[in-house]
Enzyme design. Structure first.
Site, mmCIF file in Angstrom:
data_model
loop_
_atom_site.group_PDB
_atom_site.id
_atom_site.type_symbol
_atom_site.label_atom_id
_atom_site.label_comp_id
_atom_site.label_asym_id
_atom_site.label_seq_id
_atom_site.Cartn_x
_atom_site.Cartn_y
_atom_site.Cartn_z
ATOM 1 N N LYS A 1 0.820 -1.219 0.000
ATOM 2 C CA LYS A 1 0.000 0.000 0.000
ATOM 3 C C LYS A 1 0.851 1.265 0.000
ATOM 4 O O LYS A 1 0.391 2.332 -0.387
ATOM 5 C CB LYS A 1 -0.982 -0.031 1.151
HETATM 6 C C1 LIG Z 1 -4.555 -4.539 1.187
HETATM 7 C C2 LIG Z 1 -3.829 -5.821 1.082
HETATM 8 C C3 LIG Z 1 -4.210 -6.818 0.165
HETATM 9 C C4 LIG Z 1 -5.431 -6.686 -0.728
HETATM 10 O O1 LIG Z 1 -5.310 -5.663 -1.663
HETATM 11 P P1 LIG Z 1 -6.606 -5.143 -2.476
HETATM 12 O O2 LIG Z 1 -6.144 -3.987 -3.271
HETATM 13 O O3 LIG Z 1 -7.612 -4.776 -1.417
HETATM 14 O O4 LIG Z 1 -7.069 -6.265 -3.306
HETATM 15 C C5 LIG Z 1 -3.433 -7.956 0.079
HETATM 16 N N1 LIG Z 1 -2.357 -8.142 0.877
HETATM 17 C C6 LIG Z 1 -1.970 -7.220 1.773
HETATM 18 C C7 LIG Z 1 -0.782 -7.490 2.622
HETATM 19 C C8 LIG Z 1 -2.678 -6.023 1.907
HETATM 20 O O5 LIG Z 1 -2.292 -5.114 2.806
#
Ligand SMILES: *Cc1c(COP(=O)(O)O)cnc(C)c1O
Length: 464
Positions: A112
Site C-alpha cells: 500500500k
Molecule cells: C490490502 C492488502 C491486500 C489486498 O489488496 P486489495 O487492493 O484490497 O485487493 C493484500 N495483501 C496485503 C498485505 C494487503 O495489505
C-alpha cells in the site's frame, strides 16, 4: 483527462477533483473516460528506466492536465526514493518461471506504500495550489492505516484521523500507526470492531456538517489515484523478465479488487499480460463470481491473511462497468439489487469476466503448508497473503512457458502467526524498525458513538 462515475449520474471530474473527492456523488467510483495506450515499441523503450522514471511515464497521461511534468517528476522521485531497495519492486525467483514481485520495501512494509506515499504528496500539492485543507478520515484493520499515516504525516494541508478497532489489530500494525508523532496525525482506537469503524467513516462522509465547512477526503482504494499508482509495477515486472515482447502472467492476492484491477488496466493499456489470477482466502466472493457466477455475500470469516478478510470487494464495480460496456444505469441497478440479494451477471457479461481472469480460494491450512514447503525448498519466507497468491498461481497456471509473477504484498514480519504455525521461526523486524516496540505510542480510545468521534475530529482539525 476526464473521469466518469460507474453509475453514470455524477458529473465528470478532472484528476485534481477526483483525487480530493473519493466516492462519486451518485455512489459510484470514478474511472478514466479513456485509458491511455502504449505500443509495444514504446514500452520496450522503457526497459532501462529506473522505477521512478517508469512511474512518470505511466502516470503522466492520467494527470497531465492538472499537474506540471516537473512537479510530477519531483513527487514520484521523492516517493520511490523512500523505498529501501534500489530496484524499488525487486523480483525474486522461486522456481522455474515462478517469481515473486516484492512490494514491501516501502516505509510500512506492505504494497500500500506504493500508492499512499504518492497519494499524500499529490494531495498536498493540489491543496497547496488551491489554498485549501482536507481532513482524511479512514478505517483500518491494519495495513491501510499505517501506510496512509506515513503518506500524509509530512503534509501541511492535511489532517489525518485513522480509526482502528481497539485491541483487535496486531501489535506490529498498531505500533506502526501509533508511534508516528506528528501534529496532523490522530489515531483513534474505537471500542468496537472493524465494521463499526467503517460505518462511522461512512456516516461521517454522508453528513460532513460536523466539520463546519472543512471537507473529508478518502484514502481507501475507492480513490482513483491509488489504483493509478499501482499500474506502474506491472510494467516494471514485465520489463524485468523480458517483456513486453514476452508475455507474462500475474497472480494477485486480492481483497478489495484494487491491486488486481490495476493489473487489468495495465493490460488494457497495452502491456502483454497472458493471464491474471485472482487469489482469495476463504472470504471468496470474487472466486465464486469468477468461477461460478455467484455474486453473494458470505459470512465474514477471520483468516491468517487478515488484509484480505473482506466480504464485498468495492473495486469490482469498476470492472463490471467495463464488462457492461460502461452502462452506468445497468451498474446502478445491479449494485442496488446486490445490496439486498445475491445477483448473477448476464451470461455474456460473465463470459467476459472469465476470459479476463482465473481465480482460486486458498484456506489457512494450505497457506501454512505452502509457507513451510517454500521455506524448506528455497529458504524464502512468504507472508500469508503472498503464499495465497503463489498457491493460486500454481493451481491456475495455463502455460508453464510464461513467467508467473505473484505479487508479494507484505513483509512476513507483519504477520508472524502463520509463520509460527508453519513451525518456522518468527521473522525479525528490519533494521530501520528494530526499536518499534520501544517507541512511545499516541492514540485516543473513544466510545463506539458517532457524536463522540465527530466531536473529537471537530476539536482537533487544524483550520485554514
Ligand atoms: C490490502 C492488502 C491486500 C489486498 O489488496 P486489495 O487492493 O484490497 O485487493 C493484500 N495483501 C496485503 C498485505 C494487503 O495489505
Amino acid at each position: 483527462m476526464k473521469y466518469i462515475s460507474t453509475r453514470g449520474q455524477a458529473p465528470a471530474l478532472n484528476f485534481e477533483e477526483v483525487l480530493l473527492a473519493g466516492l462519486a456523488s451518485d455512489g459510484g467510483l470514478y474511472v478514466p473516460e479513456m485509458l491511455p495506450t502504449f505500443s509495444t515499441e514504446e514500452i520496450a523503450s522503457w526497459a532501462a528506466l529506473p522505477y521512478h522514471e517508469l512511474a512518470f511515464k505511466v502516470i503522466q497521461p492520467f494527470v497531465s492536465d492538472c499537474i506540471d511534468d516537473a512537479d510530477l517528476k519531483k513527487m514520484v522521485d521523492e516517493t520511490y526514493a523512500a523505498f529501501d531497495h534500489s530496484a524499488v519492486a525487486p523480483l525474486v525467483q522461486l522456481g522455474s518461471n515462478e517469481w515473486v514481485l516484492e512490494l514491501f520495501h516501502g516505509p510500512t512494509l506492505a504494497f500500500k506504500d506504493f500508492a499512499l506515499q504518492l497519494l499524500g504528496r499529490l494531495m498536498d500539492h493540489v491543496l497547496a495550489k488551491r489554498g485549501e485543507r482536507l481532513v482524511i478520515m479512514g478505517a483500518t484493520s491494519g495495513d491501510t492505516g499505517s501506510a496512509a499515516i506515513e503518506g500524509c504525516r509530512h503534509s501541511d494541508h492535511l489532517d489525518i484521523f485513522i480509526l482502528h478497532p481497539h485491541k483487535r489489530v496486531s501489535e506490529v500494525q498498531r505500533r506502526q500507526m501509533t508511534t508516528v508523532k506528528a501534529d496532523n496525525v490522530f489515531n483513534i482506537a474505537l471500542q468496537g470492531n472493524f465494521d463499526d469503524c467503517q460505518q462511522m467513516v461512512k456516516d461521517s462522509f454522508a453528513d460532513q456538517a460536523f466539520l463546519k465547512g472543512l471537507k473529508l477526503g478518502a484514502v481507501n482504494s475507492i480513490n482513483w489515484a491509488r489504483i493509478m499508482a499501482q499500474i506502474v509495477y506491472y510494467f516494471a515486472a514485465s520489463l524485468a523478465v523480458g517483456g513486453p515482447q514476452r508475455p507474462v502472467a500475474f497472480s494477485v492476492p486480492t481483497g478489495n479488487f484494487g491491486d488486481i484491477f490495476a493489473g487489468y488496466l495495465a493490460k488494457q493499456m497495452g502491456l502483454p499480460i497472458a493471464q491474471l489470477v485472482v487469489a482469495t482466502n476463504r472470504n471468496d466472493i470474487l472466486h465464486r463470481v469468477i468461477s461460478g457466477n455467484d455474486m453473494s455475500r458470505g459470512e465474514l470469516v477471520h483468516t491468517l491473511s487478515p488484509s484480505m478478510d473482506i466480504m464485498v470487494s468495492s473495486n469490482f464495480e469498476r470492472l463490471l462497468f467495463d464488462v457492461y460496456d460502461r452502462d452506468g444505469a445497468a451498474i446502478s441497478d445491479l449494485m442496488a439489487r446486490f445490496r439486498t440479494d445475491a445477483v448473477q451477471l448476464d451470461a455474456a457479461r460473465w463470459a467476459k469476466v472469465r476470459e479476463l481472469f482465473d481465480s482460486q480460494a486458498v484456506d489457512d491450512e494450505t497457506t501454512c503448508n505452502l509457507i513451510r514447503e517454500v521455506h524448506a525448498q528455497t529458504g524464502y519466507l512468504l507472508d500469508p497473503h503472498t503464499a495465497i497468491g503463489l498457491q493460486a498461481g500454481r493451481d491456475c497456471n495455463r502455460d508453464r512457458s510464461i513467467p508467473m509473477i505473484t505479487l508479494a504484498t507484505a513483509h512476513p514480519v507483519k504477520f508472524p502467526e502463520p509463520v509460527i504455525k508453519a513451525g518456522l521461526e518468527s521473522p525479525q523486524l528490519p533494521e530501520g524498525m528494530a526499536d518499534l516496540f520501544e517507541r512511545p505510542e499516541h492514540y485516543e480510545v473513544l466510545a463506539n458513538d458517532l457524536s463522540v468521534v465527530q466531536a473529537f475530529l471537530a476539536s482537533h482539525v487544524h483550520k485554514a
